[in-house]
Design a protein around this motif. Structure first.
Motif, PDB file in Angstrom:
ATOM      1  N   CYS A  17      19.167   2.237 -36.848  1.00 21.72           N
ATOM      2  CA  CYS A  17      18.044   3.120 -37.178  1.00 21.72           C
ATOM      3  C   CYS A  17      18.049   3.137 -38.854  1.00 21.72           C
ATOM      4  O   CYS A  17      18.890   3.562 -39.468  1.00 21.72           O
ATOM      5  CB  CYS A  17      18.087   4.622 -36.820  1.00 21.72           C
ATOM      6  SG  CYS A  17      16.812   5.563 -37.483  1.00 21.72           S
ATOM      7  N   GLY A  19      16.705   5.105 -40.596  1.00 17.36           N
ATOM      8  CA  GLY A  19      16.753   6.398 -41.135  1.00 17.36           C
ATOM      9  C   GLY A  19      17.955   7.030 -41.297  1.00 17.36           C
ATOM     10  O   GLY A  19      18.327   7.800 -42.082  1.00 17.36           O
ATOM     11  N   CYS A  20      18.854   6.765 -40.285  1.00 18.46           N
ATOM     12  CA  CYS A  20      20.208   7.616 -40.180  1.00 18.46           C
ATOM     13  C   CYS A  20      21.275   6.651 -39.992  1.00 18.46           C
ATOM     14  O   CYS A  20      22.596   6.929 -39.783  1.00 18.46           O
ATOM     15  CB  CYS A  20      19.833   8.540 -39.144  1.00 18.46           C
ATOM     16  SG  CYS A  20      19.861   8.111 -37.583  1.00 18.46           S
ATOM     17  N   CYS A  28      15.224   5.853 -34.897  1.00 17.41           N
ATOM     18  CA  CYS A  28      15.423   6.923 -33.648  1.00 17.41           C
ATOM     19  C   CYS A  28      14.376   8.029 -33.685  1.00 17.41           C
ATOM     20  O   CYS A  28      13.685   8.331 -34.510  1.00 17.41           O
ATOM     21  CB  CYS A  28      16.856   7.427 -33.898  1.00 17.41           C
ATOM     22  SG  CYS A  28      17.077   8.922 -35.142  1.00 17.41           S
ATOM     23  N   CYS A  31      14.579  10.646 -36.415  1.00 15.54           N
ATOM     24  CA  CYS A  31      14.181  10.234 -37.744  1.00 15.54           C
ATOM     25  C   CYS A  31      12.500  10.221 -37.738  1.00 15.54           C
ATOM     26  O   CYS A  31      11.867  10.876 -38.580  1.00 15.54           O
ATOM     27  CB  CYS A  31      14.606   8.981 -38.264  1.00 15.54           C
ATOM     28  SG  CYS A  31      16.605   8.929 -38.644  1.00 15.54           S
TER      29      CYS A  31
END
Ligand SMILES: [Zn+2]
Length: 218
Positions: A17, A19-20, A28, A31
């Motif tokens: 992901c 974002g994370c 995900c 996010c």
């Protein structure tokens, strides 16, 4: 067979992901939810004279997504970032902050060489993804920075201003009528210098800037 191919592809092109870092997915649910928060008004030090909205603060998923798209070549993040920008625009229309009809979306200017080195400008890619879902949006990549502009990373507010003042310019041939409403979109706003210069140049060219929307406010 197909499953095996997928397994092999995952080995060659591992995804996580943007974002994370969660493995196995490009973006995900968590996010996506973070990025779907209502846009908030921010007040950068340099006031562009129109409202500035941010999808969030420059931390967490917002920060990592911007860095992954910009520095790590994650072109696949254009879609989730575009969807989030598009959702924010829908909300701003509903709140009466943006016009319901046609709206020009102008990516903030980037240094041509820097964008080329990164394989294209991630903001332009994201707004194209947003416009693919919203027929009222018209992507207008009409701003560029003149030669001599440095990358703003690490510059102070005063240095940023000196770096950019008078150096944002219009590319020729936007082909839209005077007074056309436009929204400037950027990935991050820090001092607001880029936004203010962009709005100034667009106004001088006869457009009607209605605001600035950024993925993250630093
Ligand atoms: Zn995530």
């Amino acid at each position: 067979m197909r499953r095996m191919l997928h397994v092999l592809l995952d080995l060659v092109l591992p995804v996580d992901c943007g974002g994370c870092g969660r493995p196995g997915v490009r973006w995900c649910r968590h996010c996506a939810r973070d990025l779907a928060d209502a846009p908030a008004t921010v007040r950068p030090r340099v006031d562009p004279g129109v409202p500035v909205w941010a999808l969030g603060s420059y931390r967490g998923a917002h920060r990592r997504a911007v860095i992954a798209a910009k520095e790590q070549g994650r072109r696949d993040l254009a879609e989730p970032l575009g969807v989030a920008l598009g959702a924010a625009i829908v909300r701003l229309r509903r709140w009466g902050e943006l016009p319901a009809g046609p709206l020009g979306v102008v990516p903030a200017p980037t240094r041509a060489r820097a964008a080329r080195a990164r394989g294209g400008d991630p903001v332009t890619r994201a707004v194209r993804a947003a416009a693919a879902h919203d027929r009222a949006l018209r992507v207008m990549p009409i701003l560029e920075t003149a030669r001599g502009v440095r990358d703003s990373v690490g510059l102070s507010a005063a240095q940023r201003h000196r770096n950019l003042a008078g150096r944002v310019r219009l590319r020729r041939g936007s082909g839209v009528p005077r007074g056309f409403p436009v929204l400037v979109v950027d990935d991050v706003t820090t001092t607001g210098t880029t936004a203010a210069e962009s709005v100034r140049v667009l106004t001088a060219a006869g457009f009607c800037p209605r605001g600035v929307l950024v993925i993250a406010a630093a």
